[in-house]
Design a protein around this motif. Structure first.
Motif, short mmCIF file in Angstrom:
data_model
loop_
_atom_site.label_atom_id
_atom_site.label_comp_id
_atom_site.label_asym_id
_atom_site.label_seq_id
_atom_site.Cartn_x
_atom_site.Cartn_y
_atom_site.Cartn_z
N VAL A 1 0.68 -3.80 10.85
CA VAL A 1 0.81 -3.57 9.41
C VAL A 1 0.57 -4.89 8.71
CG1 VAL A 1 2.33 -2.83 7.53
CG2 VAL A 1 2.45 -1.68 9.75
N LYS B 1 3.97 1.99 8.56
CA LYS B 1 3.92 1.48 7.17
C LYS B 1 5.19 1.88 6.41
CE LYS B 1 -0.33 3.03 6.39
NZ LYS B 1 -1.62 3.31 5.74
N LYS B 2 5.66 3.10 6.66
CA LYS B 2 6.89 3.57 6.04
C LYS B 2 8.05 2.69 6.48
CE LYS B 2 7.87 8.25 4.57
NZ LYS B 2 7.78 9.67 4.94
N ASP C 1 0.51 1.10 -0.73
CA ASP C 1 -0.15 1.38 0.54
C ASP C 1 -1.65 1.58 0.27
OD1 ASP C 1 -1.17 2.35 2.90
OD2 ASP C 1 0.29 3.98 3.11
N ALA D 1 0.91 -7.17 5.64
CA ALA D 1 1.83 -7.18 4.49
C ALA D 1 2.16 -8.61 4.10
CB ALA D 1 3.12 -6.44 4.84
N THR E 1 7.84 -0.75 4.91
CA THR E 1 8.25 -0.67 3.50
C THR E 1 9.78 -0.69 3.40
OG1 THR E 1 6.26 0.60 3.01
CG2 THR E 1 8.02 0.68 1.37
N PRO F 1 0.82 5.52 9.75
CA PRO F 1 1.62 5.82 8.55
C PRO F 1 3.12 5.62 8.76
CG PRO F 1 -0.02 7.53 8.92
CD PRO F 1 -0.04 6.65 10.15
N ILE G 1 0.35 -3.21 1.32
CA ILE G 1 0.40 -3.07 2.77
C ILE G 1 -0.74 -2.16 3.21
CG2 ILE G 1 2.90 -3.41 2.89
CD1 ILE G 1 3.10 -0.41 3.61
N CYS G 2 -1.14 -2.33 4.47
CA CYS G 2 -2.11 -1.40 5.03
C CYS G 2 -1.96 -1.38 6.54
CB CYS G 2 -3.54 -1.78 4.62
SG CYS G 2 -4.08 -3.39 5.20
#
Lengths: 220, 220
Positions: A129, A162-163, A182, A131, A166, A159, A154-155
């Motif tokens: 990720v 990424k959650k 995102d 960030a 976060t 998924p 973020i990328c």
């Protein structure tokens, strides 16, 4: 939580210090387990802070934060190997900056690739990720130094990772989830790494210090 | 004022229309004086709008706005030649975007150079000011479509030309001078052109339309 910080620079120091202060166990990884900077850092923070090789730091932890100099990140991660990173989240904070012949700072690679992509490609079993790489490390760990709402990008390809990141950004540093944008898959790291030239101009000629950030404002 | 717009695309159309509407004489330049798109544009706007070759449009005007496709801007300007551009301000609005082999949009060149620099290098007697290239053309001509304060970046080697362009941006489109950030010399165009990959991600995956902009927020 057990967190591995790869890199002993300003960013690793700032992130590691903050994470120890809020109660996590942090190992700062570097080329050798006895790195002077890492040992100084750890000794000032008590027993929750330790030092190790890149490999042992990655092995030890639940989540890895890669903040070596961006032109050396892949090499550092190769010294870890795939196994200690398997099925872990790796937060890539670095930008592949290097000095051009004329002394100016440029990206070592960009546009058709990015550091985030390179790491993900080299470690397909790891959830990379990207960030935090668009702000100075003081802002990373204390977003309220910049007033009001402002954004972090973020990328990554996973998924769920990424959650989770976060959530970490909120728990660890106070980034409001609604301010974390995102951008999609890991190739979006091209976009955030390529903000560096503008960022450096803003730092040097406009704002005069590194404590600023971007807000995306939507119109109609 | 007499303004020459080089390029018949969406950007040239939007800028040219707005400038005619507020009372300027605008010539839209293209490869041939009879370009269909340019003629349609001019015929809808009355006598203050006209069409010409790139060369005649540049010759005719007091200020040139270059908004051809960024990968073709140099070629278009070479067909003008140095003389019609001498001692004039040229506002470079374009980004050197092109399609990569996989269909994605990338910059044709970046990082160690930029379109703004290339134009300035090719036309040393012209004051090139990079501006407006970080926002969609609807926002260029109507910044109030995005609420509150948000920023535009300009750069160039001629401080007087940048001051003049900042005034134009205010007079023509309503950009508040305090929201126009002067990034320094023309090499800063690297930074603004390299915002394109992030911009495209925000367009496609995040905001969903092109009516957004950046605000730089300063902390302490």
């Amino acid at each position: 939580m057990k967190i591995g910080i790869l890199g002993t620079g300003m960013v690793g120091n700032a992130l590691g210090t903050k994470l120890v202060q809020i109660g996590h166990e942090v190992t700062m990884g570097s080329r050798s387990a006895n790195n002077e900077t890492a040992r100084k850092w750890a000794s000032s923070l008590g027993e929750r802070a330790s030092t190790a090789t890149f490999r042992d730091a990655a092995e030890f932890c639940e989540v890895v934060i890669s903040c070596t100099g961006g032109m050396h990140s892949i090499e550092a991660l190769q010294s870890v190997g795939a196994e200690p990173l398997r099925n872990k989240i790796l937060i890539d904070v670095s930008n592949p900056l290097q000095q051009d012949k004329d002394g100016s700072m440029i990206l070592g690679f960009c546009n058709t690739e990015s550091l985030g992509e390179r790491i993900q490609r080299a470690f397909p079993q790891t959830s990379v990720v990207k960030a935090l790489n668009t702000v100075n490390c003081d802002i990373m760990i204390e977003p309220s130094r910049v007033p009001g709402d402002h954004n972090l990008f973020i990328c990554g390809n996973d998924p769920a990772a990424k959650k989770q990141v976060t959530q970490y950004l909120n728990d660890w540093f106070g980034w409001k989830p609604q301010n974390v944008i995102d951008l999609g898959d890991i190739t979006a790291a091209r976009g955030t790494e390529m903000m560096m030239p503008l960022w450096m101009r803003l730092l040097q000629g406009v704002v005069g210090h590194p404590h600023f950030n971007y807000q995306i404002i939507r119109g109609h």
